[in-house]
Design a protein around this motif. Structure first.
Motif, short mmCIF file in Angstrom:
data_model
loop_
_atom_site.label_atom_id
_atom_site.label_comp_id
_atom_site.label_asym_id
_atom_site.label_seq_id
_atom_site.Cartn_x
_atom_site.Cartn_y
_atom_site.Cartn_z
N SER A 1 -2.71 3.92 -13.45
CA SER A 1 -3.46 2.99 -12.27
C SER A 1 -4.75 3.40 -12.12
O SER A 1 -5.70 2.36 -12.00
N GLN A 2 -5.05 4.68 -12.27
CA GLN A 2 -6.41 5.18 -12.00
C GLN A 2 -7.37 4.66 -13.27
O GLN A 2 -8.39 4.23 -13.12
N LYS A 3 -6.84 4.72 -14.24
CA LYS A 3 -7.53 4.31 -15.52
C LYS A 3 -8.05 2.86 -15.27
O LYS A 3 -9.21 2.66 -15.76
N VAL A 4 -7.07 2.07 -14.98
CA VAL A 4 -7.41 0.51 -15.06
C VAL A 4 -8.36 0.32 -13.98
O VAL A 4 -9.07 -0.52 -14.13
N GLY A 5 -8.24 1.18 -12.87
CA GLY A 5 -8.92 0.79 -11.58
C GLY A 5 -10.43 1.37 -12.23
O GLY A 5 -11.40 0.38 -11.77
N LYS A 6 -10.69 2.53 -12.85
CA LYS A 6 -11.75 2.89 -13.25
C LYS A 6 -12.41 1.71 -14.16
O LYS A 6 -13.92 1.44 -14.02
N GLY A 7 -11.78 1.41 -15.24
CA GLY A 7 -12.19 0.48 -15.93
C GLY A 7 -12.49 -0.94 -15.48
O GLY A 7 -13.86 -1.50 -15.62
N LEU A 8 -11.91 -1.22 -14.48
CA LEU A 8 -12.12 -2.49 -13.66
C LEU A 8 -13.62 -2.17 -12.82
O LEU A 8 -14.37 -3.11 -12.85
N TYR A 9 -13.65 -1.33 -12.02
CA TYR A 9 -14.83 -1.06 -11.41
C TYR A 9 -16.00 -0.78 -12.15
O TYR A 9 -17.07 -1.41 -11.97
N THR A 10 -16.03 -0.43 -13.42
CA THR A 10 -17.32 -0.37 -14.35
C THR A 10 -17.67 -1.54 -14.71
O THR A 10 -18.75 -2.07 -14.69
N ALA A 11 -16.38 -2.34 -15.21
CA ALA A 11 -16.83 -3.80 -15.64
C ALA A 11 -17.34 -4.73 -14.47
O ALA A 11 -18.21 -5.53 -14.54
N MET A 12 -17.00 -4.30 -13.26
CA MET A 12 -17.65 -5.00 -11.96
C MET A 12 -18.95 -4.57 -11.51
O MET A 12 -19.38 -4.95 -10.80
N GLY A 13 -19.23 -3.56 -12.02
CA GLY A 13 -20.60 -2.66 -11.72
C GLY A 13 -20.50 -2.05 -10.40
O GLY A 13 -21.41 -2.11 -9.63
N VAL A 14 -19.18 -1.52 -10.07
CA VAL A 14 -19.18 -0.76 -8.75
C VAL A 14 -19.35 0.46 -8.88
O VAL A 14 -18.48 1.35 -9.58
N PRO A 15 -20.42 1.28 -8.48
CA PRO A 15 -20.62 2.49 -8.67
C PRO A 15 -19.64 3.56 -8.02
O PRO A 15 -19.03 3.10 -6.86
N ARG A 16 -19.18 4.63 -8.48
CA ARG A 16 -18.40 5.60 -8.31
C ARG A 16 -18.85 6.03 -6.74
O ARG A 16 -19.82 6.37 -6.35
N GLY A 17 -17.83 5.98 -5.79
CA GLY A 17 -18.01 6.48 -4.52
C GLY A 17 -18.65 5.29 -3.55
O GLY A 17 -19.08 5.55 -2.29
N TRP B 1 1.10 -1.11 -0.07
CA TRP B 1 0.05 0.20 -0.09
C TRP B 1 0.85 1.35 0.02
O TRP B 1 1.32 1.70 1.07
N ARG B 2 1.14 1.75 -1.11
CA ARG B 2 2.16 2.82 -1.35
C ARG B 2 1.63 3.89 -2.24
O ARG B 2 0.66 3.73 -3.07
N GLU B 3 2.06 5.17 -2.05
CA GLU B 3 1.62 6.27 -3.07
C GLU B 3 2.65 6.07 -4.39
O GLU B 3 3.63 5.92 -4.19
N TYR B 4 1.86 6.06 -5.45
CA TYR B 4 2.39 5.70 -6.69
C TYR B 4 3.04 7.49 -7.17
O TYR B 4 2.69 8.47 -6.73
N PRO B 5 4.31 7.12 -8.04
CA PRO B 5 4.67 8.57 -8.31
C PRO B 5 3.60 9.24 -9.33
O PRO B 5 2.90 8.49 -9.96
N LYS B 6 3.57 10.34 -9.14
CA LYS B 6 2.55 11.41 -9.90
C LYS B 6 2.43 10.99 -11.37
O LYS B 6 1.04 10.86 -11.71
N GLU B 7 3.40 10.95 -12.19
CA GLU B 7 3.36 10.39 -13.68
C GLU B 7 2.66 9.01 -14.00
O GLU B 7 2.40 8.92 -14.85
N LEU B 8 2.88 8.10 -12.78
CA LEU B 8 2.36 7.06 -13.04
C LEU B 8 0.78 6.60 -12.46
O LEU B 8 0.19 5.65 -13.00
N LYS B 9 0.53 7.47 -11.65
CA LYS B 9 -0.77 7.43 -10.87
C LYS B 9 -2.02 7.34 -12.16
O LYS B 9 -2.91 6.50 -11.85
N PRO B 10 -2.15 8.16 -13.08
CA PRO B 10 -3.11 8.04 -14.19
C PRO B 10 -3.29 6.53 -14.79
O PRO B 10 -4.53 6.15 -14.95
#
Ligand SMILES: Cc1cc2nc3c(=O)[nH]c(=O)nc-3n(C[C@H](O)[C@H](O)[C@H](O)COP(=O)(O)O)c2cc1C
Length: 240
Positions: free
Chosen positions: A111-127, A100-109
């Protein structure tokens, strides 16, 4: 082998996140492990070791990881006093590396993009924290996979042992895919060492770096998700 066969195989592998409970036949698992050993290694040290759990042993580990996950919910939610409480109860995650660590700023997007795609595919609503936690719990339950490996690398050979471990991991996943077996690396398992320590004799100096789920993907929507695989960018030469 035709080059097209290789391209097809390497493109067909993806991280599956919902597995049937069908076990992997022993001869298929043997074949995967036998192919996987043909990997390059730093000075041929092969400074890694692998624990493989299936059947009842895996069910014990599934329970143990779920319990560890649930005990750490306060920490994950960043509740006030959670660290102190876990410390006093001796229940701080005991992983060998800081997962569990903070990602470097330039790599974060990425990870966020794949996370968003996955949550959408899993039907997990934002928030929706409850749904998010349920998805994370599925992760420590190995997404229902019938076989899981834990990969350890020698501390004194880092970073080369981790590099070797990664090469091995990819060989395992491709050898599996060639046999119709799907996979998902499970870095999350490296948050906790204690459950796997209780089940296997781990040689001294070896540190838990990741897990890997193996099995047969279901037709759940999450398994239709595909991450981006951007072209490999070559660095520009220095101007003369
Ligand atoms: C070492 C390692 C650990 C990973 N751990 C997890 C994990 O715990 N949970 C998960 O859902 N995906 C995990 N992944 C999968 C990555 O998210 C995935 O490889 C990446 O998004 C690219 O997608 P692809 O594997 O489908 O090509 C891990 C990947 C690697 C290489």
């Amino acid at each position: 082998m035709h080059v097209e066969d290789f391209s097809k195989l390497v493109r067909s592998r993806y991280s599956a996140r919902d597995f049937t409970s069908d076990p992997i036949p022993p001869e298929v698992m043997d074949g995967i492990l036998d192919d996987a050993r043909y990997c390059a290694s730093w000075s041929n040290t092969r400074a890694y070791c692998v624990a493989l759990a299936q059947g009842e042993q895996l069910e014990r580990l599934r329970h143990a990881y779920t319990a560890a996950f649930d005990e750490s919910l306060g920490l994950q939610r960043k509740e006030r006093g959670a660290i102190l409480k876990a410390l006093l109860q001796g229940k701080l995650p005991d992983g060998d590396f800081k997962v569990w660590r903070e990602y470097p700023k330039e790599l974060k997007p990425r990870s966020q993009k794949v996370g968003k795609g996955l949550y959408t595919a899993m039907g997990v609503p934002r928030g929706d924290r409850v749904a998010r936690e349920a998805a994370a719990r599925r992760n420590v339950q190995f997404f229902g996979a019938p076989a899981v490996m834990w990969l350890f690398v020698h501390k004194r050979m880092l970073p080369f042992s981790a590099q070797d471990g990664g090469i091995l991991l990819q060989n395992i996943m491709l050898a599996a895919k060639a046999r119709g077996v799907d996979s998902c690396p499970l870095g999350t398992l490296a948050v906790w060492r204690n459950p796997v320590e209780k089940e296997f004799q781990i040689p001294q100096g070896y540190k838990l770096i990741t897990g890997l789920a193996l099995g047969y993907a279901t037709d759940a929507r999450v398994n239709e998700f595909r991450a981006e695989h951007p072209p490999i960018e070559l660095l520009p030469p220095r101007a003369a």
